[in-house]
Structures are given as C-alpha cells and as structure tokens.
Design a protein around this motif. Structure first.
Motif, short mmCIF file in Angstrom:
data_model
loop_
_atom_site.label_atom_id
_atom_site.label_comp_id
_atom_site.label_asym_id
_atom_site.label_seq_id
_atom_site.Cartn_x
_atom_site.Cartn_y
_atom_site.Cartn_z
N UNK A 45 -22.71 20.28 -0.45
CA UNK A 45 -22.10 20.82 0.55
C UNK A 45 -22.93 20.60 2.51
N UNK A 46 -24.16 21.14 1.19
CA UNK A 46 -25.75 21.09 2.51
C UNK A 46 -25.94 19.36 2.72
N UNK A 47 -25.89 18.70 1.56
CA UNK A 47 -26.99 17.73 2.31
C UNK A 47 -25.66 17.07 3.53
N UNK A 48 -23.73 17.01 3.03
CA UNK A 48 -23.23 16.40 3.82
C UNK A 48 -23.13 17.34 5.54
N UNK A 49 -23.91 18.87 5.36
CA UNK A 49 -23.70 19.49 7.12
C UNK A 49 -25.48 18.66 7.60
N UNK A 50 -25.80 18.30 7.14
CA UNK A 50 -27.51 17.62 7.27
C UNK A 50 -26.93 16.59 7.97
N UNK A 51 -26.28 15.47 7.01
CA UNK A 51 -26.69 14.79 8.08
C UNK A 51 -25.61 14.60 9.07
N UNK A 52 -24.19 14.89 9.24
CA UNK A 52 -23.11 15.27 9.68
C UNK A 52 -23.99 15.91 11.23
N UNK A 53 -24.99 16.63 10.92
CA UNK A 53 -25.38 17.58 12.19
C UNK A 53 -27.22 16.46 12.59
N UNK A 54 -27.59 15.79 12.20
CA UNK A 54 -28.79 15.29 11.80
C UNK A 54 -28.06 14.27 12.84
N UNK A 55 -27.19 12.38 11.68
CA UNK A 55 -26.91 11.86 12.40
C UNK A 55 -25.58 11.92 12.60
N UNK A 86 -18.65 27.24 3.77
CA UNK A 86 -18.95 25.93 5.12
C UNK A 86 -20.70 26.81 5.77
N UNK A 87 -20.68 27.83 6.33
CA UNK A 87 -21.79 28.73 6.90
C UNK A 87 -23.00 28.24 6.18
N UNK A 88 -23.01 28.63 5.01
CA UNK A 88 -24.14 28.46 4.51
C UNK A 88 -24.71 27.02 3.42
N UNK A 89 -23.50 26.62 3.20
CA UNK A 89 -24.35 24.74 4.15
C UNK A 89 -24.95 24.08 5.20
N UNK A 90 -24.21 25.08 6.34
CA UNK A 90 -24.59 24.73 7.51
C UNK A 90 -26.10 25.30 7.81
N UNK A 144 -28.37 25.63 5.60
CA UNK A 144 -29.00 25.55 5.18
C UNK A 144 -29.39 23.86 5.69
N UNK A 145 -28.98 23.42 5.92
CA UNK A 145 -28.77 22.35 6.86
C UNK A 145 -29.82 22.37 8.21
N UNK A 146 -29.36 23.29 8.94
CA UNK A 146 -30.84 23.65 10.18
C UNK A 146 -31.72 23.76 9.33
N UNK A 147 -32.00 24.68 8.19
CA UNK A 147 -33.16 24.49 7.96
C UNK A 147 -34.22 23.60 7.68
N UNK A 148 -33.63 22.69 7.21
CA UNK A 148 -33.70 20.88 7.29
C UNK A 148 -34.87 19.85 8.34
N UNK A 149 -34.41 21.20 9.67
CA UNK A 149 -34.16 20.15 10.89
C UNK A 149 -33.24 18.96 11.20
#
Length: 636
Positions: A130-140, A160-164, A166-171
């Motif tokens: 879920x964090x990987x999905x959030x990372x792609x949806x947020x960044x790309x 979902x909030x935790x996944x978002x 984590x995604x933000x912590x990855x930039x």
C-alpha cells in the motif's frame, strides 16, 4: 471505460507492477501486472454508465479512471495478503489467477536503471504494498493525500493514512527526484527486455518429456501384457537424484575484468577463481549436493533462507583448497552456497546457504571460505585493492595489512576472544579500487555467517543541520563509538545480519558533575528485512574500551532507520555522589519529554534528568515537533 483503460494502460501497468511483491520474480511480476490490468475491465464495466451524457463526460471519465485504479490496486494488493503457505498455482482465488498474457520460451523484465533507481527499488521493497502504491500515486500521478487515501480505502487497505505517511517519508509528497526515478524505465513494465529461458535446461526437459512418454508407453504395454497373462517385468523408472542437478558445463562464469566495466557492482561481477575451478568432478559434487544433499551432509541455513535447489544455472565464484578443506562457492542471484569437503575424503561434506539479495559494493566485498580456531579466511571481491585488520577495542591503533593471495583469499583473520572476556574484536578494513566510481574504506565484521556485516555510523546531530545518513565507520568519532559497542557486536541481531549502524542520537549533561553521556542506537539489519535495535549509554567518565551500558532492546522494528527516524530512551543512573536519577533523551525531532512512575517530571527539550529512587521504574513519552507522541524504547 475501455477507451480510458487503453489510454491509461501504461500507468495502470506501472502501478500494478510496483505494488506486486518483488518475491514473485521480475518475469512473473511483469506478466501479472499486464494480466491484472487487462482483467480489470470486465469487473468494472457493468458499474459505469455505458454512454455518459455530454455534461457528464468529464465526470464519467474521472469515475471510470478511479474505478480502474481501485480494481487494479485491489487485485495487486491481494498478493501481499496471501496466506503463508499460499501457492499461486494451486490455491489462488479465481480473481487472482492470471489468464493472459502467456509467454513460452522467453523471460520478460523491465530495463535496468542506474544506481539511484536500484537504491529506490531496494527502499520500496522494505515498505508495504500500500505504501508503494501511495508513493507512485503521490509522486507520479500527482494526487493529493485525500485522493490517495480515498483510493487506498476503496481498494481495501486497512490503514491508508499510514501508507500515505510512509510514501511521503520516501519523498513522494513533492515533485523531485522520486517522481523522476519512478517514471524511469526501471519501473516501466511496458518497456521490456526479452531473453531466452535456460536453453540447456529446456533441452533436458524436452528429453525428459520424451523419456517420460516412452516410459509411459512401456508401462502401458506392460500392463496390457500383464492383463493378458504375461508376467515379464517392466522397465525401471528410477532416476538418480544427481541427474536433476545442473552440470559443471552449465555454470555461469563471469569474465575476469567484468567488474571494471559494469554499473552493477555485486556478486554478479565476481569472476570464477581458485585452482580447482575446472575440476568437473568437484563441481559436480557441489551442484548435486545443493540440489539434493546426501544423507550425512551437514546443512547450515542462514535465517530466512530456503534450502531449495537453484532454478537457474548458478554462477561459479570459487573452487579451490583452503587449509584442510576443499571449497566451492556458488551464487544463484539471491543466495550464496558454500560447499566444502575434507581434502582426504568427499564423505564429510558441508553445505552452507545464505541470502545475499540486493548486495552492493560493501556487502558483496567478502565471503567467508573457512573458519576455525585459527580464524576465518575470506575470498575478497575483485574490486578490493587494500586489505587490513583493525581491532575495534583499540580505536587509536592503526590497522595492519592482511596478506592476501593472488586469487583473493586472505590469510586467517584472528577470531574474537571467546568466553566472558572481551580482549579483542578484529574486523576487516577494506579499500575499494580507484578503477570504480567509489573509492573509500569500510569495515566488515564476522558474525558467523557467509557474509560479514557492514559497520556504519551516524554522528551526533549538528545544530540546525539536516539529519545525518549512515557513513563508513572509519573516522575517529565512529571508531570511538564502536569501541564501546564492540563487546556487544556478537549479540546484535541473529547471524543473518547484513549491516549494523551505530547512531549517536543524543548527548546529555549529567547532574552531580557526572560529565556527559552519549545515547547510541545500534541497529542490525538482516538480509530478509526486519531489524533489531539496541540502545546503549556511555559517559565521558568511562574508559575508551569500557562497554556501553545497554538500556533498551527492540526486535522487528523500524526504529533507528530511515523509516523510523524518531526515537527516545530512558534509564536509571547513579551519579558519582551516590544519588539516583532517571535519565531520558530523544532524537532531533523530540521537543518535550515526560516521565511517570517512580519519578514524575516534564521538560522541554531533547534530554531530561530527574531525582528518583534506587533503580527507578518509569515510563517516558516524547512529544515530537509535529505534535505526535512517541513511547520511549526504554519504558517498562
């Protein structure tokens, strides 16, 4: 709906490919990603209006795109939630069984990226799907937190909030390097490379198939003859176990200078070395033992390592005589296998297998070939230009050279002192060659496994500076910190440790003229992912080799890593005047500490000391600059 899928097909496949677990393998992930996207249409088609009215065209398009994303996410996330003994061929639910595409005779995988893409892929593999999905949806895709939260919730994500977060912590929350890297070919499952499968193995399977057909025909004829009263015995169908193993001719052998002309500096760049690298009888025994260990073989598996035989022909790294044993070292892309036998007999054989996936310049720099009372001998990577031994308990003593043979095998490295004493803790100090991009020294410590652990260090935070990143533990401050941790090195994590990082996260002035204290979090990361942390305290009154006092431990935690950059700890402490205090400290983002239990106190800042009873039992909570609360690792 179909038009939206065709237009956004590449983005949907990229999303499915990133969410699917890397354990499926590159080829299978690519096929599954395309299959999940192509099968998303029938399940969502009936839910959307076939022909939207003109005014609703834009809204209908957005609704269709959202529906496709939700279906793809739900299907891809199901692979992370599969049962422990789930079999993709036998036990997968109907919705998860891919039907198309189906590829025979080829292996498909995305084109390899550079070092930055590989580093991002490694970091993404440590977080949830879920964090990987959030990372792609947020960044790309550039979606807001609320939109990503809504999509993940609709796809069945529990938090979902935790996944978002984590995604933000990855930039992922800001346009920049992460978005550019995720848009690269490393993560594009539509821009593919094709290569053949193992041709020799295929030919063997074809021959085996014809042989099985012939045996089946013979068996059928025998049954027919038996039914007719003929009692003639049928042919034997027994197949020796060794025939299922790869042959020495199948072994992959890397050219000697490949490491000097590649961007992938790991075990794949190691050439085949050793005086017996062409001894087919020896290599055959090693391959057969890995495929089917004979009775009496001593098999050692590192934690989270499977004993399964390699599925593709392994790479030969070494075959030769080391001390009183003959050693063969093999690599199958994710694991190292060390086969050894006595030089006088092949009966007393040993097989050790350990994970080495995502090895790099430092973690693929040395492998243990033999160990014993006289010490361990290592085979060094071809890019190592200088080899030395350093004693962690003597940070002010220079490292001394370690003689190494032309084939990369070192002389024995003295073992650490055994028993309750802690007199020496020798480690390897290696320097990489100037012929590759990075030229630096680094430390490797024997932990009893095939690969020694990489030692790193993060210094005390500077005032107002950015958070520190792990650096090589060869500087004076790093050697001082490791001098206090050296005696506990053997207890930091299990034998499957990939690296150990010592992070000095806080410095504190002690009451009653007690000097200063430094709080250190030592994190041991394993090859399988989970980490173990140990928080230790040392003071300025301690001798340079005095072991730091352990105040807290935690297993299977993200604390003290890039995904757990906030930490707090506490302990009881007796001052030089005999008074007891409770001490507490937090990392950079801590703004307030509160103590309850045998002592009660609250203080703004990152450190706290308060008078307490003898050996106080307390609980500590830290407040972060964001307002969040954090329990101290040392609280009981």
């Amino acid at each position: 709906m179909e038009a939206v899928l065709v237009e956004r097909y590449r983005d949907l496949v990229r999303l499915a490919h990133l969410v699917l677990p890397a354990s499926l393998g590159r080829h299978r992930r690519v096929l599954l990603a395309h299959s999940l996207v192509q099968r998303a249409l029938p399940r969502t088609k009936s839910r959307a209006r076939a022909v939207p009215r003109p005014r609703e065209e834009a809204h209908g398009r957005a609704t269709a795109e959202r529906g496709l994303m939700v279906e793809v996410l739900r299907a891809a996330l199901a692979y992370e939630r599969r049962p422990r003994r789930w079999s993709p061929r036998l036990a997968a639910p109907a919705a998860m069984k891919p039907r198309v595409p189906f590829v025979v005779g080829l292996r498909l995988f995305p084109r390899s990226g550079g070092a930055d893409e590989l580093d991002l892929a490694r970091r993404l593999s440590t977080v949830s799907a879920a964090s990987r999905a959030a990372c792609l949806l947020r960044a790309v895709h550039g979606l807001s937190e609320a939109a990503v939260h809504d999509l993940l919730q609709a796809a069945g994500v529990a938090d979902p909030a935790a996944a978002v977060r984590t995604a933000d912590s990855l930039g992922a929350g800001q346009a920049g390097p992460t978005a550019a890297l995720l848009s690269a070919q490393e993560f594009d499952a539509c821009a593919l490379q094709a290569s053949p499968t193992d041709l020799l193995r295929r030919s063997r399977r074809v021959r085996a198939g014809w042989g099985a057909a012939a045996i089946a025909l013979a068996a059928a004829a025998t049954l027919a003859m038996t039914a007719a009263g003929d009692t003639a015995p049928g042919p034997s169908t027994a197949v020796p176990a060794a025939e299922a193993a790869f042959r020495p001719a199948d072994l992959v052998r890397t050219p000697a200078q490949a490491w000097d002309d590649t961007s992938r500096v790991d075990f794949t760049a190691w050439p085949a070395r050793g005086s017996r690298s062409h001894d087919d009888a020896l290599l055959g025994r090693a391959l057969a033992t890995w495929a089917h260990p004979p009775a009496g073989t001593r098999v050692r598996l590192a934690p989270a390592t499977t004993a399964a035989a390699p599925t593709t022909a392994p790479q030969l790294l070494y075959a030769g005589d080391v001390a009183d044993r003959t050693v063969v070292l093999l690599y199958d892309g994710t694991r190292l296998a060390r086969y050894s036998e006595t030089r006088s007999s092949a009966q007393a054989a040993e097989l050790s297998v350990a994970r080495t996936d995502d090895a790099d310049l430092t973690t693929a720099a040395a492998v243990s070939l033999a160990s014993g009372k006289g010490g361990a001998r290592y085979l060094l990577a071809p890019w190592i230009s200088e080899v030395s031994i350093r004693d962690l308990l003597r940070p002010n003593v220079l490292a001394r050279p370690l003689p190494t043979a032309k084939d990369g095998v070192t002389q024995p490295v003295p073992p650490a002192s055994a028993g309750h004493g802690c007199e020496n803790r020798p480690v390897l100090q290696l320097r990489s060659s100037s012929r590759i991009v990075e030229k630096h020294s680094f430390l490797l410590a024997d932990r009893g496994g095939l690969s020694p652990a990489h030692l790193t260090y993060v210094p005390l935070p500077g005032r107002g500076g950015p958070p520190g990143r792990p650096r090589e533990a060869t500087g004076s401050a790093a050697l001082v910190a490791w001098g206090h941790l050296a005696c506990a090195l053997g207890s930091l994590g299990d034998p499957g440790v990939r690296s150990v990082n010592a992070w000095d996260f806080a410095e504190q002035d002690l009451p009653d003229s007690g000097g200063t204290a430094v709080w250190t979090c030592a994190r041991a990361d394993t090859w399988s992912g989970p980490g173990e942390v140990t928080v230790a305290l040392r003071t300025s009154r301690d001798t340079p080799t005095a072991p730091a006092r352990t105040v807290a431990r935690a297993r299977s935690t993200a604390a003290c890593s890039r995904f757990g950059q906030n930490v707090a700890a506490t302990t009881g402490w007796r001052s030089p005047r005999g008074h007891w205090y409770v001490l507490a400290a937090g990392s950079r983002a801590v703004t307030r500490l509160s103590v309850s239990g045998d002592a009660s106190a609250t203080k703004e800042g990152r450190t706290l000391d308060a008078p307490a009873s003898r050996r106080p039992r307390t609980q500590v909570r830290a407040t972060l600059s964001t307002g969040e609360q954090l329990n101290a690792l040392g609280s009981r």
